[in-house]
Design an enzyme around this catalytic site. Structure first.
Site, PDB file in Angstrom:
ATOM      1  N   VAL A  11     -36.026  31.951   3.394  1.00 17.19           N
ATOM      2  CA  VAL A  11     -37.048  31.604   4.383  1.00 17.19           C
ATOM      3  C   VAL A  11     -36.845  32.384   5.680  1.00 17.19           C
ATOM      4  O   VAL A  11     -37.799  32.948   6.236  1.00 17.19           O
ATOM      5  CB  VAL A  11     -37.023  30.078   4.638  1.00 17.19           C
ATOM      6  CG1 VAL A  11     -37.825  29.711   5.870  1.00 17.19           C
ATOM      7  CG2 VAL A  11     -37.586  29.362   3.424  1.00 17.19           C
ATOM      8  N   THR A  86     -30.776  23.135   3.780  1.00 16.46           N
ATOM      9  CA  THR A  86     -30.675  21.665   3.843  1.00 16.46           C
ATOM     10  C   THR A  86     -30.511  21.150   2.411  1.00 16.46           C
ATOM     11  O   THR A  86     -31.413  20.506   1.870  1.00 16.46           O
ATOM     12  CB  THR A  86     -31.933  21.043   4.493  1.00 16.46           C
ATOM     13  OG1 THR A  86     -33.108  21.607   3.875  1.00 16.46           O
ATOM     14  CG2 THR A  86     -31.979  21.292   5.978  1.00 16.46           C
ATOM     15  N   LEU A 153     -43.912  28.677   1.972  1.00 16.30           N
ATOM     16  CA  LEU A 153     -43.943  29.863   1.117  1.00 16.30           C
ATOM     17  C   LEU A 153     -43.329  29.576  -0.247  1.00 16.30           C
ATOM     18  O   LEU A 153     -42.467  28.719  -0.383  1.00 16.30           O
ATOM     19  CB  LEU A 153     -43.223  31.036   1.782  1.00 16.30           C
ATOM     20  CG  LEU A 153     -41.735  30.932   2.129  1.00 16.30           C
ATOM     21  CD1 LEU A 153     -40.851  31.128   0.906  1.00 16.30           C
ATOM     22  CD2 LEU A 153     -41.380  31.972   3.180  1.00 16.30           C
ATOM     23  N   CYS A 263     -36.190  23.832  -3.877  1.00 15.85           N
ATOM     24  CA  CYS A 263     -36.947  22.880  -3.047  1.00 15.85           C
ATOM     25  C   CYS A 263     -37.296  21.567  -3.745  1.00 15.85           C
ATOM     26  O   CYS A 263     -36.862  20.507  -3.301  1.00 15.85           O
ATOM     27  CB  CYS A 263     -38.214  23.544  -2.527  1.00 15.85           C
ATOM     28  SG  CYS A 263     -37.848  24.857  -1.360  1.00 15.85           S
ATOM     29  N   ARG A 331     -31.192  28.262  -8.411  1.00 21.49           N
ATOM     30  CA  ARG A 331     -30.850  26.913  -7.986  1.00 21.49           C
ATOM     31  C   ARG A 331     -31.654  25.868  -8.776  1.00 21.49           C
ATOM     32  O   ARG A 331     -32.873  25.944  -8.850  1.00 21.49           O
ATOM     33  CB  ARG A 331     -31.090  26.753  -6.465  1.00 21.49           C
ATOM     34  CG  ARG A 331     -30.065  27.538  -5.646  1.00 21.49           C
ATOM     35  CD  ARG A 331     -30.310  27.420  -4.154  1.00 21.49           C
ATOM     36  NE  ARG A 331     -31.332  28.352  -3.686  1.00 21.49           N
ATOM     37  CZ  ARG A 331     -31.622  28.545  -2.390  1.00 21.49           C
ATOM     38  NH1 ARG A 331     -30.974  27.865  -1.461  1.00 21.49           N
ATOM     39  NH2 ARG A 331     -32.549  29.404  -2.039  1.00 21.49           N
TER      40      ARG A 331
HETATM   41  P1  NAD Z   1     -30.674  29.890   2.013  1.00 20.06           P
HETATM   42  O1  NAD Z   1     -29.504  29.130   1.560  1.00 20.06           O
HETATM   43  O2  NAD Z   1     -31.203  31.034   1.194  1.00 20.06           O
HETATM   44  O3  NAD Z   1     -30.386  30.474   3.488  1.00 20.06           O
HETATM   45  C1  NAD Z   1     -29.797  29.748   4.514  1.00 20.06           C
HETATM   46  C2  NAD Z   1     -28.993  30.732   5.358  1.00 20.06           C
HETATM   47  O4  NAD Z   1     -28.573  30.073   6.554  1.00 20.06           O
HETATM   48  C3  NAD Z   1     -27.713  31.226   4.688  1.00 20.06           C
HETATM   49  O5  NAD Z   1     -27.738  32.643   4.654  1.00 20.06           O
HETATM   50  C4  NAD Z   1     -26.580  30.710   5.583  1.00 20.06           C
HETATM   51  O6  NAD Z   1     -25.488  31.593   5.656  1.00 20.06           O
HETATM   52  C5  NAD Z   1     -27.299  30.588   6.907  1.00 20.06           C
HETATM   53  N1  NAD Z   1     -26.681  29.682   7.884  1.00 20.06           N
HETATM   54  C6  NAD Z   1     -26.231  28.421   7.698  1.00 20.06           C
HETATM   55  N2  NAD Z   1     -25.788  27.903   8.864  1.00 20.06           N
HETATM   56  C7  NAD Z   1     -25.981  28.854   9.815  1.00 20.06           C
HETATM   57  C8  NAD Z   1     -25.740  28.927  11.219  1.00 20.06           C
HETATM   58  N3  NAD Z   1     -25.211  27.892  11.902  1.00 20.06           N
HETATM   59  N4  NAD Z   1     -26.013  30.063  11.873  1.00 20.06           N
HETATM   60  C9  NAD Z   1     -26.543  31.114  11.206  1.00 20.06           C
HETATM   61  N5  NAD Z   1     -26.813  31.109   9.890  1.00 20.06           N
HETATM   62  C10 NAD Z   1     -26.526  29.991   9.198  1.00 20.06           C
HETATM   63  O7  NAD Z   1     -31.817  28.815   2.254  1.00 20.06           O
HETATM   64  P2  NAD Z   1     -33.419  29.004   2.099  1.00 20.06           P
HETATM   65  O8  NAD Z   1     -33.803  28.965   0.678  1.00 20.06           O
HETATM   66  O9  NAD Z   1     -33.862  30.130   2.962  1.00 20.06           O
HETATM   67  O10 NAD Z   1     -33.906  27.635   2.744  1.00 20.06           O
HETATM   68  C11 NAD Z   1     -33.798  27.374   4.123  1.00 20.06           C
HETATM   69  C12 NAD Z   1     -34.601  26.134   4.447  1.00 20.06           C
HETATM   70  O11 NAD Z   1     -35.995  26.368   4.203  1.00 20.06           O
HETATM   71  C13 NAD Z   1     -34.237  24.902   3.608  1.00 20.06           C
HETATM   72  O12 NAD Z   1     -34.358  23.749   4.388  1.00 20.06           O
HETATM   73  C14 NAD Z   1     -35.278  24.899   2.523  1.00 20.06           C
HETATM   74  O13 NAD Z   1     -35.510  23.617   2.003  1.00 20.06           O
HETATM   75  C15 NAD Z   1     -36.494  25.405   3.275  1.00 20.06           C
HETATM   76  N6  NAD Z   1     -37.504  26.048   2.440  1.00 20.06           N
HETATM   77  C16 NAD Z   1     -37.119  26.899   1.450  1.00 20.06           C
HETATM   78  C17 NAD Z   1     -38.101  27.532   0.684  1.00 20.06           C
HETATM   79  C18 NAD Z   1     -37.707  28.465  -0.434  1.00 20.06           C
HETATM   80  O14 NAD Z   1     -38.583  28.820  -1.226  1.00 20.06           O
HETATM   81  N7  NAD Z   1     -36.462  28.897  -0.541  1.00 20.06           N
HETATM   82  C19 NAD Z   1     -39.462  27.321   0.950  1.00 20.06           C
HETATM   83  C20 NAD Z   1     -39.803  26.483   1.993  1.00 20.06           C
HETATM   84  C21 NAD Z   1     -38.823  25.850   2.746  1.00 20.06           C
END
Ligand code: NAD
Length: 450
Positions: A11, A86, A153, A263, A331
């Site tokens: 994201v 999360t 997305l 998700c 995942r």
């Molecule tokens: P992800 O695990 O791919 O990425 C999270 C990133 O955050 C990691 O690279 C991690 O190293 C970094 N991080 C954690 N703590 C940090 C900090 N304190 N400072 C800097 N970086 C830090 O996760 P994602 O799939 O991108 O999802 C992120 C959020 O968006 C989640 O809450 C998810 O539910 C939501 N979301 C995801 C999607 C999807 O399709 N993946 C779609 C909509 C919403």
């Protein structure tokens, strides 16, 4: 406008690249040094169609930077997006907010001037209040507003979804945030994407409501598929028949092996937990979670049944490991539960995925990975299609028959037709469609009438 994105995963990276493409100046921050080093070197750590070009062109134009230094990025930002993970909290299924809270503490000390702190991560209702409290306690002099802007997305179509969203949800409690958020998304006005301003708590809940509703639709059509199998009806016809009703809609009505991904599983579970906590249980979502868990295991039973009720000593080939095509995300993929159940039942597993193999090596043990579909199918007693990658849609069944021990295909995504596979001499099972014999006789009937 200066934007900092905290968390550069799926994201954060897609949002950062798209905001930069809108013309904003963006710094994507992550704790993971390796990720930032590869991004800065132009290497994209995830597979998302089109993302490499978008990142490269905006980095070259000087609008997109990558850094492990949160302080500098936040200090110069007008808007800080939190896009950290999360995941489900181990043991109880609540959303684990430790990354969000830690990010809020780090952001608090780095804030300079009036700044919006926007939660893009999917967070339970009330998290915005907690983030606001953490920042105010950590830095009492900070001048900021906390906004909720959930992201909708889809992996595999993330850039198009981000640039042409059905809607943008913005939850605010402070009117100062309205104008700034409108400016962030101004380029999308041209596409007439509606900007829906609501309260912060409503925005947080909208994200969970949307994902849970879609998950429920999938669980519904999957149960309908089981009924179709029992009564010799066709779930694809049923889905089309109901999907043409505008009140229902055609999307998310493909029967299959159950939903997975980063998700739906965690978000449905987190909503169940929130609802229970507030004394307002959501039985439909609870059932959706249970039905889906059961379904993934049930798919392994389907394979075992096709193999004569016993897979001990047999080799099963799995095509597709990611939770859906066009992503490398594994995942909660149905493949995990299916492979584990098949192995427990005594089968050896061979597998292939076009983009999921790197991640798969660290998830699966005792799985032999093939170089392609035919290599994976080599020596197999049955071939199971778990993910509907395009490359699996036109398999050469003559070639497969030569390399397999037995010509058996279990198509958990309904991408083939029984009659077609029967012509190649394969036994074929799909999801929620009439058995092969019935389909063949229907086909014969149709041909007879012509
Ligand atoms: P992800 O695990 O791919 O990425 C999270 C990133 O955050 C990691 O690279 C991690 O190293 C970094 N991080 C954690 N703590 C940090 C900090 N304190 N400072 C800097 N970086 C830090 O996760 P994602 O799939 O991108 O999802 C992120 C959020 O968006 C989640 O809450 C998810 O539910 C939501 N979301 C995801 C999607 C999807 O399709 N993946 C779609 C909509 C919403």
């Amino acid at each position: 406008m200066q934007i900092a994105i905290i968390g550069s995963g799926y994201v954060g990276l897609v949002s950062g690249a798209c905001f930069a493409d809108f013309g904003h100046f963006v710094t994507c921050v992550d704790l993971d040094e390796q990720k930032i080093t590869s991004l800065a070197a132009g290497k994209i750590p995830i597979f998302e169609p089109g993302l490499d070009n978008l990142v490269a062109s905006n980095a070259e134009a000087g609008r997109l930077k990558f850094s492990t230094g949160l302080d500098a990025a936040v200090a110069e930002a007008d808007v800080v997006f939190v896009a950290v993970g999360t995941p489900s909290r181990r043991g109880d299924g609540h959303a684990d907010l430790s990354y969000v809270h830690a990010a809020a503490r780090s952001i608090a000390t780095a804030l300079r001037g009036f700044t919006l702190v926007v939660t893009k991560s999917t967070v339970p209702v009330g998290t915005g209040d907690a983030v606001e409290r953490i920042i105010a306690e950590t830095n009492p002099g900070a001048n900021f507003c906390v906004v909720s802007n959930p992201e909708f997305l889809r992996e595999g179509a993330a850039i198009a979804d981000f640039k042409r969203p059905d809607r943008i949800i913005i939850g605010i409690e402070d009117e100062r945030a309205r104008e700034v958020m409108a400016e962030v998304y101004r380029p999308l006005f041209l596409n007439q994407s509606p900007l829906l301003f609501v309260s912060r708590r409503s925005a947080e809940l909208i994200k969970y409501a949307a994902n849970s509703f879609l998950a429920m639709k999938i669980a519904f059509i999957n149960e309908m598929a089981d009924l179709c199998e029992a009564v010799d009806a066709n779930v694809q016809d049923v889905a089309r028949g109901i999907g043409l009703d505008g009140r229902i809609g055609a999307k998310f009505l493909n029967a299959g092996p159950g939903f997975g991904g980063s998700c739906f599983p965690k978000d449905t579970l987190a909503l169940v937990k929130t609802a229970q906590e507030y004394g307002s249980p959501m039985r439909l979502v609870e059932t959706t979670v249970a039905v889906n868990d059961e379904r993934k295991r049930g798919m392994a039973q389907k394979v075992i049944a096709v193999c004569g009720g016993d897979v001990r000593g047999k080799t099963i080939a799995i095509l597709g490991l990611t939770f859906k095509p066009n992503t490398d995300d594994l995942r909660e993929s149905p493949s995990i539960a299916i492979i584990s159940a098949l192995q427990q039942a005594g089968a050896s597993v061979r597998a292939f995925d076009p983009h999921g193999l790197d991640g798969a090596r660290s998830i699966f043990s005792d799985v032999a990975f093939g170089a392609d579909a035919y290599d994976a199918a080599s020596g197999a007693d049955a071939l199971v299609i778990v993910t509907e990658w395009d490359t699996f849609r036109a398999l050469d069944f003559g070639r497969l028959k030569q390399v397999m021990v037995a010509p058996v295909v279990v198509d958990l995504r309904n991408i083939y037709r029984g009659a077609e596979l029967a012509r190649h001499g394969f036994a074929y099972r799909s999801v929620g469609r009439p058995s092969e014999d019935r389909e063949a006789s229907l086909q014969a009937g149709r041909e007879g009438r012509q």
